[in-house]
Structures are given as C-alpha cells and as structure tokens.
Design an enzyme around this catalytic site. Sequence first.
Site, PDB file in Angstrom:
ATOM      1  CG  HIS A 119      -5.604   7.671  -9.252  1.00  0.00           C
ATOM      2  ND1 HIS A 119      -5.846   6.771  -8.255  1.00  0.00           N
ATOM      3  CD2 HIS A 119      -4.349   8.170  -8.986  1.00  0.00           C
ATOM      4  CE1 HIS A 119      -4.809   6.713  -7.434  1.00  0.00           C
ATOM      5  NE2 HIS A 119      -3.880   7.558  -7.855  1.00  0.00           N
ATOM      6  CG  ASP A 144     -12.864   6.175  -5.717  1.00  0.00           C
ATOM      7  OD1 ASP A 144     -12.493   6.797  -4.707  1.00  0.00           O
ATOM      8  OD2 ASP A 144     -12.094   5.824  -6.627  1.00  0.00           O
ATOM      9  CG  HIS A 175      -8.605  -1.829  -7.604  1.00  0.00           C
ATOM     10  ND1 HIS A 175      -7.303  -2.268  -7.483  1.00  0.00           N
ATOM     11  CD2 HIS A 175      -8.672  -0.640  -6.983  1.00  0.00           C
ATOM     12  CE1 HIS A 175      -6.625  -1.368  -6.798  1.00  0.00           C
ATOM     13  NE2 HIS A 175      -7.426  -0.361  -6.489  1.00  0.00           N
TER      14      HIS A 175
END
Length: 409
Positions: free
Chosen positions: A249, A339, A288
Amino acid sequence: MRLLQYIDSAKAVENRFTRRQIMAEAKKLGGAGLRGQVAGKTALSTVGVSGSGLTYRGYDVKDLAENCEFEEVAYLILKGKLPNQAELDAYKTKLQGLRSLPAELKTVLEQIPKDAHPMDVIRTGCSMLGNLEQEDTSVMGVFPTQEACVDRMLACFPSIICYWYRFSHDGVRIDENTGDSSIGAHFLHMLRGEKPNELHERVMNVSLILYAEHEFNASTFTARVCASTLSDIHSCITGAIGTLRGPLHGGANEAAMDMIEKFSDADHAEQEMMGMLKRKEKIMGFGHAIYTESDPRNAIIKEWAEKLSQDVGDTVLYPVSVRCEEVMWREKKLFCNADFFHASAYFFMGIPTKLFTPIFVMSRLTGWAGHVMEQRADNRIIRPSADYTGEELRSEERRVGKECRSRWS
Ligand code: COA
C-alpha cells in the site's frame, strides 16, 4: 461457475485482451482480496470511473492538482464543497493556529529511538494525541467534536513527524510555528530549518493533493470498519496509519526509492529489472488493484519529477525511473502507480526516504476522515461473512470430556 464461464469465454476472445487483463478479471470475479465487491457507498471519490480516472467530489484530480492548494482540496473532501477565497483564508489561518504540540506528546516523541520507523512514530503520535485531546464520544453515535479533531490532526501531523525526526537525528527541538501558510511548505521548513523555494512548495502541494483520497483502498476501509463500531476518530486514524504502512500500500514509495537508487544508469536498471521479473519478484510502485491501464496520478507527478530532476541537474535517477517504466510496460503491461515517480520527486527535494510514507499520511488523513464522517452519518456495523474451509462438524464429546476431567478434576 461464473468464473469458469468467464475464463472459457475469455479464451475465445484472447486475441482481443492481454492475458493479464483476463486473469485480473478472473481474480476479480473469484472475489480474492474482495476485488470487485461493492462494500459500501461513498460520495467522496470515484476511481477509474470518470474524468482522467480519479475524481474528488466530482472534480477531476488533474484539475485540482493544476489549480488548487492542498488546503482547498482538504476543505472540499471534509466539508463537501470548494471554499471561496475568504473561507480558504480562514481555514488556513485556523490550521496554522493548531500546529503546536502538547508538551506531553513531545516528551513521548523524545523517547522514540532514531531507528524507529517514522510510520510507527506517527501512529504512536496520533494515538497519544487521542489520549490528550479525546474526541467527545459521551453520547453514543453523536460526535460533536469530530471536525475539530480532524483539523487538529491535519495541522499537527507534520509537526509530529518533524519534531521526532529532528530531535532523534539532529538533537534539535524544532519550533512548530514556522509561519508558512501551506502545510507542504511548513513541513519542508521544519524538516530543513529553512523556508523552501517556490518549486518545492508547489510540488509538495501537488503531491498532497494526489494522495488525498482514493475511495475504498485498504487503509480507508480500515478506518471505516473502525468507525462502524462507533469508536473514536483517533482510533480510526491510528488503524488506517498501520494499514498504510505496508509495502503493498503506501509503503511502496519508499520501496521504489530503495530499488531505483541501486541502479547506476538506465541500462543497469533494465538489466536488473529483467532479472527481477525472471525471478518473479514484485516491483514496487507498479500495478494497481483497480486501474488496469494507467494510474492518472502518475502522469502528473512524473511531470513534476522531471522538472525537479532538471532543477538539480540530475542525469541518473530520472532516466533510470523512465527506463523502469518502459521495461515494465514492455514486459508485463504493468504501469507506474502514484508511488513510483513520487520516489524520485521526493528524493530531488532532499526528503529522507523513510519520511515518504508519513507524507502520504499527512495527506490521506483528509480522505480517511471524510470516510469516517460519511460512515458515521449512515452507519451500520461492518461485519462480512467468511466461507468456512475447516473441518466438517465433528463429535469429540468423549475425548473433550476426558481432557476436561483430567485437567480440571
Ligand atoms: N511487479 C511484478 N508483477 C506484478 C506487480 C508488480 N508490481 N503487480 C502485479 N504484478 C503481477 C502479479 O504477480 C500477478 O501476476 P500473476 O497473475 O502471474 O500472478 C498479476 O500482475 C496481477 O497482480 P495482482 O497481485 O493479482 O494484483 P492485485 O490487484 O492483487 O495487487 C497491487 C495490486 C498494487 C498490490 C500489486 O500490483 C502490487 O503488489 N504492486 C506493488 C506494490 C505497490 O506499488 N503498491 C502501491 C499500490 S498504489
């Protein structure tokens, strides 16, 4: 059955879909990780449905990142509408007045060792704050101070992170009142001991906007489950922080940095990535659970990472990152999530890697809190069921009886 039918029909059209898309859909229908299941309602955001792929209360994240300040977006998420100028000014002034940490909290932060993970620090900081400034839960199901608690956390989370970091690493007790009007600039100022330049303030602002809200992701779902028991808001946020910490995460931005800084140039990156893919290793910052073709936040932060790379005269990290992106798409049809380019962007701004995920917390707090308030407004305790995979009903009466007798008689 539905899954088998899907795979059969998928085979027939295999030339129209990539194998990954087919398997992803099959996994979805199989229900693993609750994928594809609707677990509740929200008016806060849509993921992969409209606009560029992510909207907060009907506004495209791309527009918000281009035109807004983070505090405007926080206001939008928490209060349901974009503020006008007077409302925004008042909100920013209010938050500025809430940045100081209680002495007891500083004492706790000073006890936490330098080698602690900053996500554990912010988790403890949030929990301690909940002891010192408890949410009013005296009437069950009524939360008259929830907004005040959220504003306080929004204002003082950056102080918690920087107070611990500077004290444990440099022996400095920072002043949490920098006078900067934006949360992003305030954070960088406390971290470095000097005001950031305009470019860095702008990138922090964009980054905080991109990370602010993301529907029923794992940490938000944690917060909602906790809220559904009518627990206090500090418990909801503390649980969410613990969930965000994991490398699958929020922790992915740190893991991506750890990986790219090992590569000496783009060719080296490609060679190492090919090896990792061959060994079937997961590459952090890619893929994802909901998006299948791209993460709309990536293009935005990538552009800022490139600007920062030029600003610092980098010739390695940005080209390395771009090559990683190319290799992953070419080899696996996997794309960068939010990210991946955050890692190089933060690095170019001189932010220590271990503070990457706590910055995510400073931002996502708004989404978590928005969801907690939404859950509380129309609550039913979240309690799903499980498919039992254990033994059939067994009769062990005599053995249990014997054990009980010998143990207790
Ligand atoms: N690197 C290598 N392979 C990956 C991958 C990655 N980052 N992400 C997914 N895959 C592969 C999986 O191995 C799987 O292949 P398989 O079907 O041959 O087993 C396939 O793609 C589907 O992935 P899956 O793990 O089922 O997707 P998911 O929906 O369960 O997980 C993530 C989504 C985000 C957890 C996953 O992509 C991941 O672990 N990414 C890295 C961590 C990360 O960046 N997290 C931040 C998310 S914003």
